[in-house]
Design a protein around this motif. Sequence first.
Motif, short mmCIF file in Angstrom:
data_model
loop_
_atom_site.label_atom_id
_atom_site.label_comp_id
_atom_site.label_asym_id
_atom_site.label_seq_id
_atom_site.Cartn_x
_atom_site.Cartn_y
_atom_site.Cartn_z
N UNK B 341 -1.85 1.33 10.93
CA UNK B 341 -2.92 1.84 10.07
C UNK B 341 -2.58 3.24 9.56
N UNK B 342 -1.33 3.37 9.14
CA UNK B 342 -0.87 4.65 8.62
C UNK B 342 0.05 4.38 7.43
N UNK B 343 0.09 5.34 6.53
CA UNK B 343 0.85 5.13 5.30
C UNK B 343 1.37 6.47 4.79
N UNK B 344 2.65 6.55 4.40
CA UNK B 344 3.15 7.82 3.88
C UNK B 344 2.59 8.11 2.50
N UNK B 345 2.33 9.38 2.20
CA UNK B 345 1.87 9.74 0.85
C UNK B 345 2.83 10.71 0.18
N UNK B 346 3.72 11.32 0.97
CA UNK B 346 4.65 12.30 0.42
C UNK B 346 5.75 12.58 1.44
#
Lengths: 289, 469
Positions: B341-346
Motif C-alpha cells: 500500500x505504498x507508491x513512489x511519487x518522486x
Amino acid sequence: MSHTIIKKQGLARNIFMMEIKAPLVAQKHQAGQFIILRLHDKGERIPLSIVDSDKEQGTITLVIQVVGKTTKEMERCNEGDSVLDIFGPLGKPTLIHEKGTVVAIGGGLGAAPLHPILKALKKAGNRTITILGAQSKENIFWEVKMKALSHDFHITTDDGSYGEKGLVSAPLQRLLQEGTKIDRVYCIGPVFMMKAISNLTKEYKIPTIVSLNPIMVDGTGMCGGCRVTVGNDTKFACVDGPEFDGHQVDFDELHKRLQFYTKHEEFAESHLEKERHQCKLGDFNNEKE
Amino acid sequence: MKKSKPTDIPRQQVPEQTPEKRIKNFSEVPHGYSEEQAQTESLRCLQCKKAPCVKGCPVEINIPQFINAIKEGRFLESAAIIKQTNNLPGVCGRVCPQEEQCEKVCVVGKMSQPVSIGKLERFAADMEQQSGKIKIPAIKEEKKEKVAIVGSGPAGLTAAADLRKMGYQVTVYEALHRPGGVLVYGIPEFRLPNKIVEAEIHVLEELGVEIRTNVLIGQTKTIQDLMKSYQAVFIAVGAGLPRFMNIPGENLPGIFSANEYLTRSNLMKAYRFPDHTTPLPQFKKVAVIGGGNVALDSARTAQRYGAEKVYLVYRRSREEMPARKEEIVHAEEEGIEFALLQNPVEYIEGTNGQVCAARIQKMELGEPDESGRRRPKPIPGSEYELPVDAVIVAIGTKPQKVILQTLPDLKLNEKGNIDVDPNTGMTSLPGVFAGGDIVTGAATVIEAMGAGKTAARGIDHYIQEKKRS
C-alpha cells in the motif's frame, strides 16, 4: 553467421577502422544507424555507429576508439579473425530533408559517424560546411575524406597543434556572426560539445540534430537503459533515436547516466590486463562454466 | 494393510534450498521430487474421467494419463505424454501458475490440497532430460511450405514445434543473441535454470526447426521481406517495452527497468563479472516497484547480488499481488521487505548525481476498479523518504514498437496490441499471424504457449486452404 574482419587499419591515436562481413546489416544500412556488437561469448553488447557499408561485398565499416575492455579486445583482433555477433542495423536513419546549407560538426570519434551523414547530405544537393575538432593533431583522422565532401571545411584542435586552436564552436560562431544562412546543423561528438553547440544554435534558432550514444543493452527498446529526456518526454535512443533535436535534449542527465559504470569499466579493463599478463606467464586457466 | 484413500495421502512437498543458503547463489530454489515422492504424489490423483484439470490447462496436457505413467514407474513415457501437447515441459513445470489453472480445478483440491501437477510435470521432464534419451517427436509428413516465426519466446517456440511436427519448414528469427525470449533474459536462473531452456530448445533444433539469432524483424528484415519467401509469418515478439511511471527523477542513474536489470543478470551473466564483461553493481538498498512475478524476480536477484535491504514497493495489498503465491512466500523467506500500500511519487538525486532516495506515498484501498481489485488511493500527507541507491521499476510492459512501425496497415486494438482472430491467430494482413504478449499484453508463459498452438493450427489451415483454392 561468421563476421570476419576483412580489413583493419589504424586511423589516429587509439582510433582504428574495421571492415567486417555482415551482409544482412549492409543490405539495409542507411546513414545514421548503428549496430550492437558482441565480440565473444562472455562479451558485453556494445552499440557502434555504422560508418559505411558495401552492399555488394556485404561488409560494414566501424570506427572504434579504445575506451574500455571490449574496444581494447577489438584492437587486439586481426584481419581474418571474426566477431561473434553483429546485430542491426538499429535506430532510425538520418532524415535528410532539405536542400540548403548545412553545417556538419564532428568532435573526436564523432567524425566517423558523421561521414555517412555528410555523404548523404552532399548527395541530396546541400551546400556542406564541415567542422572537425580533436584534442590534438594525432587524434585527427579522415581529413581528406571529409574535406572532399565539404564546400567549406574547418578543423580545430584543443591544443592548437593542428588547424585552429580552440573548440569546434569557434568556427560556427564566426559563421553565425558573419550572417551565413544555415538551415540545419548536424553535430556528433562528446556530450559537452553537443551541448555547447546546441546552446549556441538555439540562440540563432537553427535546427540542430545530435546523435546520442548512451549506455544500451539490447538495442530493441527492451531495456530502457538508453533513455534520454527530450523536451518533456522520455525517449529510448535505440528505437526513437539515435538522432534527436539538440535543443530539446537534457545533456546533463545523459552525461550522468553515461558515468554510471565508470568504476566497473576500469575494473574490467584492469582485469583484462591481468588476464593477459597471466597468459604470457603461461598459467592462464580457462574459466570453467 | 488397509489401502489408504488417495485423499488421505498428504500433498508431497519438494525439498528446497534454505533461504540462508540460496540468497548467496543463483541455483534453483526447489529441488525436484525424488522417484519415491513423485510416485507417492501420483497416488493422490483420482484419474477423473472428465478430468477438469485438462480443461484448466491452456495447452490441454493429458494430465491423468501422464500422472498414471509416473504411478506405474514409466517415467519416460510420462514425459512423452506431456510432450504430445506441450513442447516445453521442463519450463512449464517450473514457471506455470498451476494454482490458477490445472490445480485450481483439481477434484482432490475440493477435499484436501490439489494434486501437485506442476511438480509432477517437472519431475517427468527432468527424468527425461537426465536419462539422456530425449525423444525427438515424429514429423507426420514433410511439407515444402515455409513458415517464419518472429520471436523465440514461449509463443514462438510452441508454434515452431507444432508446425514442424506437421511437416512445415520452420525458421525462427530472434533479435537477441540467444533464443528463448523471456525464458532466458527475464526469468532468473534460481527459478528456471538456463540449461533446462537450452535442452528444450535443442529438441526443437533436432526436430529441424532453424533458429536465426541477431535478426531484428522490422530492421534487419521486414515482414514484407519474409512474406516473399515464406507462406505465412507468425509474430510472437512479446510486449518488450518497459513501462515507467513518468514521475520526477525517474531517469536518474541507479534507476532501472526490470527488463534491463534482469537482462544484465540473466542473459549477460553479470554475476560473473568481470569474466563476463557486462556489469551490474552491488547496491546497498534497493526498492523494487511492482507486485508481479517480474518484481519478485528483480527483488530476489538484487538480494543475491548482496544488497543489505531490498524493499518491494507495491501500491495495493498482498491479496492483490499478481505474483505466484509460491514466489511471494519464497521472497518473504529470503528477507525481502514488503512495503505494501505504498507508491513512489518522486526520486531524489544524491550529491553523486545518482538516485539517493524514493519519496513514497502511502495508499489505502477504495472501491473495486475494472480489474475487480480494489483501487488504491493516496493518503494525503503520508509521504516519506526511503533512502535507496537503486530502484527497479517492474510495473509492466507495452508492445514492442519496432515491428509495428513497419506495418502501418496492421490493425491494432484499443490497447495498441495486434488485433487477431481469436480462433486462428490471423491478423488483418492475410498470412500474417500473431500471438502471445504482443496480442494480449503481458501475460503468462503458458498463455503465450496456448496462443502459439492456436496460431499453428490457424497457419496450417490457412496454407492448406490456399493450396486448395
